[in-house]
Scaffold this motif. Structure first.
Motif, mmCIF file in Angstrom:
data_model
loop_
_atom_site.group_PDB
_atom_site.id
_atom_site.type_symbol
_atom_site.label_atom_id
_atom_site.label_comp_id
_atom_site.label_asym_id
_atom_site.label_seq_id
_atom_site.Cartn_x
_atom_site.Cartn_y
_atom_site.Cartn_z
ATOM 1 N N PHE A 46 22.914 -58.223 -37.992
ATOM 2 C CA PHE A 46 23.847 -57.113 -37.852
ATOM 3 C C PHE A 46 24.270 -56.843 -36.413
ATOM 4 C CE2 PHE A 46 21.379 -55.681 -41.738
ATOM 5 C CZ PHE A 46 22.351 -56.075 -42.634
ATOM 6 N N ASP A 47 23.452 -57.216 -35.444
ATOM 7 C CA ASP A 47 23.795 -56.877 -34.068
ATOM 8 C C ASP A 47 23.155 -57.877 -33.116
ATOM 9 O OD1 ASP A 47 24.988 -55.514 -31.996
ATOM 10 O OD2 ASP A 47 23.730 -53.730 -32.120
ATOM 11 N N VAL A 48 23.724 -57.948 -31.907
ATOM 12 C CA VAL A 48 23.201 -58.805 -30.841
ATOM 13 C C VAL A 48 23.385 -58.059 -29.535
ATOM 14 C CG1 VAL A 48 25.437 -59.999 -30.679
ATOM 15 C CG2 VAL A 48 23.387 -61.070 -29.718
ATOM 16 N N TRP A 49 22.410 -58.206 -28.642
ATOM 17 C CA TRP A 49 22.531 -57.581 -27.332
ATOM 18 C C TRP A 49 22.068 -58.554 -26.260
ATOM 19 C CZ3 TRP A 49 25.086 -53.253 -26.183
ATOM 20 C CH2 TRP A 49 25.062 -52.847 -24.844
ATOM 21 N N PRO A 50 23.003 -59.095 -25.453
ATOM 22 C CA PRO A 50 22.620 -59.997 -24.371
ATOM 23 C C PRO A 50 22.148 -59.235 -23.144
ATOM 24 C CG PRO A 50 25.007 -59.839 -24.512
ATOM 25 C CD PRO A 50 24.458 -58.989 -25.625
ATOM 26 N N GLY A 85 15.716 -52.568 -42.541
ATOM 27 C CA GLY A 85 16.843 -53.227 -41.906
ATOM 28 C C GLY A 85 17.148 -52.608 -40.553
ATOM 29 N N VAL A 86 17.463 -53.467 -39.583
ATOM 30 C CA VAL A 86 17.818 -53.025 -38.234
ATOM 31 C C VAL A 86 19.312 -53.260 -38.056
ATOM 32 C CG1 VAL A 86 17.400 -53.274 -35.773
ATOM 33 C CG2 VAL A 86 15.527 -53.643 -37.399
ATOM 34 N N PHE A 87 20.080 -52.180 -37.848
ATOM 35 C CA PHE A 87 21.538 -52.269 -37.786
ATOM 36 C C PHE A 87 22.081 -52.355 -36.368
ATOM 37 C CE2 PHE A 87 21.163 -49.544 -41.807
ATOM 38 C CZ PHE A 87 21.086 -50.661 -42.617
ATOM 39 N N GLY A 88 21.327 -51.864 -35.375
ATOM 40 C CA GLY A 88 21.836 -51.857 -34.012
ATOM 41 C C GLY A 88 20.728 -51.973 -32.998
ATOM 42 N N ILE A 89 21.057 -52.556 -31.829
ATOM 43 C CA ILE A 89 20.095 -52.676 -30.738
ATOM 44 C C ILE A 89 20.830 -52.591 -29.418
ATOM 45 C CG2 ILE A 89 20.232 -55.203 -30.691
ATOM 46 C CD1 ILE A 89 17.224 -55.210 -29.929
ATOM 47 N N GLN A 90 20.182 -52.006 -28.416
ATOM 48 C CA GLN A 90 20.723 -52.000 -27.061
ATOM 49 C C GLN A 90 19.580 -51.932 -26.068
ATOM 50 O OE1 GLN A 90 23.718 -49.045 -26.086
ATOM 51 N NE2 GLN A 90 23.465 -49.379 -23.888
ATOM 52 N N CYS A 100 17.974 -49.185 -34.045
ATOM 53 C CA CYS A 100 18.121 -48.198 -35.108
ATOM 54 C C CYS A 100 18.406 -48.902 -36.415
ATOM 55 C CB CYS A 100 19.247 -47.219 -34.787
ATOM 56 S SG CYS A 100 20.877 -47.996 -34.655
ATOM 57 N N GLY A 101 18.222 -48.172 -37.538
ATOM 58 C CA GLY A 101 18.451 -48.823 -38.813
ATOM 59 C C GLY A 101 18.237 -47.945 -40.025
ATOM 60 N N GLN A 102 17.698 -48.575 -41.027
ATOM 61 C CA GLN A 102 17.544 -47.996 -42.357
ATOM 62 C C GLN A 102 16.534 -46.852 -42.347
ATOM 63 O OE1 GLN A 102 16.272 -51.065 -45.009
ATOM 64 N NE2 GLN A 102 16.415 -49.813 -46.845
ATOM 65 N N ASP A 103 16.781 -45.858 -43.221
ATOM 66 C CA ASP A 103 15.826 -44.761 -43.429
ATOM 67 C C ASP A 103 15.444 -44.050 -42.130
ATOM 68 O OD1 ASP A 103 15.915 -45.428 -46.069
ATOM 69 O OD2 ASP A 103 13.987 -46.448 -46.121
ATOM 70 N N ILE A 127 20.998 -45.049 -39.927
ATOM 71 C CA ILE A 127 21.572 -44.941 -38.592
ATOM 72 C C ILE A 127 22.219 -46.283 -38.276
ATOM 73 C CG2 ILE A 127 21.136 -44.463 -36.167
ATOM 74 C CD1 ILE A 127 18.700 -42.842 -37.035
ATOM 75 N N PHE A 128 23.549 -46.287 -38.130
ATOM 76 C CA PHE A 128 24.284 -47.544 -38.055
ATOM 77 C C PHE A 128 24.606 -48.005 -36.641
ATOM 78 C CE2 PHE A 128 25.526 -45.874 -42.300
ATOM 79 C CZ PHE A 128 25.015 -46.912 -43.061
ATOM 80 N N GLY A 129 24.687 -47.094 -35.679
ATOM 81 C CA GLY A 129 25.082 -47.498 -34.340
ATOM 82 C C GLY A 129 24.427 -46.653 -33.276
#
Length: 378
Positions: A46-50, A85-90, A100-103, A127-129
């Motif tokens: 769902f997400d990538v953070w370089p 599930g993990v929807f976002g990372i930074q 952040c993610g599910q539940d 939490i999606f973003g």
């Protein structure tokens, strides 16, 4: 007859010897187990953070977190202690990062991603973003108009619902438009940020989230879809397409994308927004489609957008769709990306040359500004 018996005996002897030899091989040679691939067709990234030209985190379904330090040639899996599930990372800096993610999942790292601790988000909503302008200040957005903010690196959160308040005489009619899902946030610094979501919502703040203003109104006049039989004219600006992603390169220039394959962009910090046109290929003339008019065939939804390197931009979508920002302001289908008929969830560039695209069973990496892409095998 005697010759036949002799031949039968010889064959039987050979079979016994082969069986013994095979058994001996099985006893002496221990075959190693097949290595488990970190990237499979069943993965949903769902997400990538370089964090550098060659180092990046990738997150996805079932609590999967991968780290590469060599441009995607090898990945190692990081156990975060959950199957959610993990929807976002930074990563806010080299050591501090959030996901952040599910539940209601919110986690933090203070050691560069080696270990992660779960924080008390005070919610079970998805939490999606997220967007962190520095290690202490951050915003999370999600289901039911949820906005979580922190000013102390996740030690505590302020929770609110970012939605329009309707007058009492409209409350019954407004039920379908209440609590829209918020999908994405983009903060340039601790004060200036944007949030987008369901029903075309665009919110902006200039004071770190103390107050918010709606910005989608300029798009309503451009959206030429007539109201349906069940639509109420008093809520006409709620028929805009859902926006899944937003990206700002500076305080004036930003873009968002969403459900019906449209990109919207602004050159004045969101005071005005315009629907952007698209092209079949780079260099081709922009289309003349009218926003909101029926499109046959329908465009793919666009899930992510990234403005980078001063004047560059890429957006990705449902069936491997990738559009690239052109000098004339249109978005053209990018033929340099491998044809992959899977959803591409996120695109992020570290700098002008090094970038990533992730999606279902897919991780792509470029080190030449998107001229070529390598499919990572894990």
């Amino acid at each position: 007859m005697e010759r036949n018996l002799h031949a039968y005996s010889l064959i039987k002897t050979l079979l016994v010897l082969i069986a013994l030899a095979t058994a001996a091989c099985h006893r002496e040679v221990a075959l190693p187990p097949l290595p488990l691939s970190n990237i499979t067709l069943t993965d949903k990234f769902f997400d990538v953070w370089p964090t550098s030209p060659t180092r990046a985190f990738v997150v996805g379904d079932r609590g999967k977190v991968l780290l590469t330090e060599d441009g995607g040639r090898h990945f190692k899996r990081i156990d975060i202690g959950t199957q959610l599930g993990v929807f976002g990372i930074q990563m806010a800096d080299d050591q501090n990062g959030y996901l952040c993610g599910q539940d209601g999942l919110v986690m933090r790292t203070r050691d560069g991603g080696k270990s992660w601790e779960r924080l008390n988000s005070r919610t079970n909503l998805f939490i999606f973003g997220l967007s962190f302008p520095d290690a202490l200040h951050g915003f999370f957005v999600g289901d039911r108009a949820l906005v979580l903010s922190t000013t102390n690196g996740g030690e505590s959160f302020t929770k609110r619902q970012l939605q329009r308040l309707f007058p009492p005489e409209l409350s019954d009619y407004a039920l379908p438009y209440e609590e829209p899902v918020l999908y994405s946030a983009s903060f340039l610094d601790v004060d200036h940020g944007w949030v987008v979501g369901e029903l075309g919502r665009i919110w902006a703040t200039e004071n770190g989230g103390k107050s918010w203003d709606e910005q989608q109104q300029p798009l309503v006049a451009q959206w030429k879809r007539p109201l349906g039989p069940g639509d109420d004219a008093r809520f006409a600006d709620f028929i805009l397409p859902t926006l899944f992603s937003v990206s700002f390169r500076d305080q004036k220039h930003g873009a968002a994308c969403g459900l019906e394959g449209w990109v919207v962009q602004t050159d004045d910090g969101g005071k005005t927004w315009q629907f952007a046109h698209q092209s079949d290929k780079p260099g081709a003339a922009p289309d003349t489609l009218v926003p909101g008019a029926p499109q046959i065939p329908a465009r793919d939804p666009l899930f992510s957008i990234d403005l980078f390197a001063g004047d560059q931009g890429i957006t990705t979508g449902l069936t491997g769709t990738v559009l690239r920002l052109q000098p004339n302001g249109a978005w053209a289908h990018d033929p340099s990306v491998p044809a992959i008929p899977f959803p591409l969830s996120q695109v992020r560039f570290f700098d002008a040359q090094h970038g990533w695209i992730v999606g279902y069973g897919t991780i792509l990496y470029t080190e030449d500004g998107g001229k070529t892409w390598r499919q990572c095998q894990g």
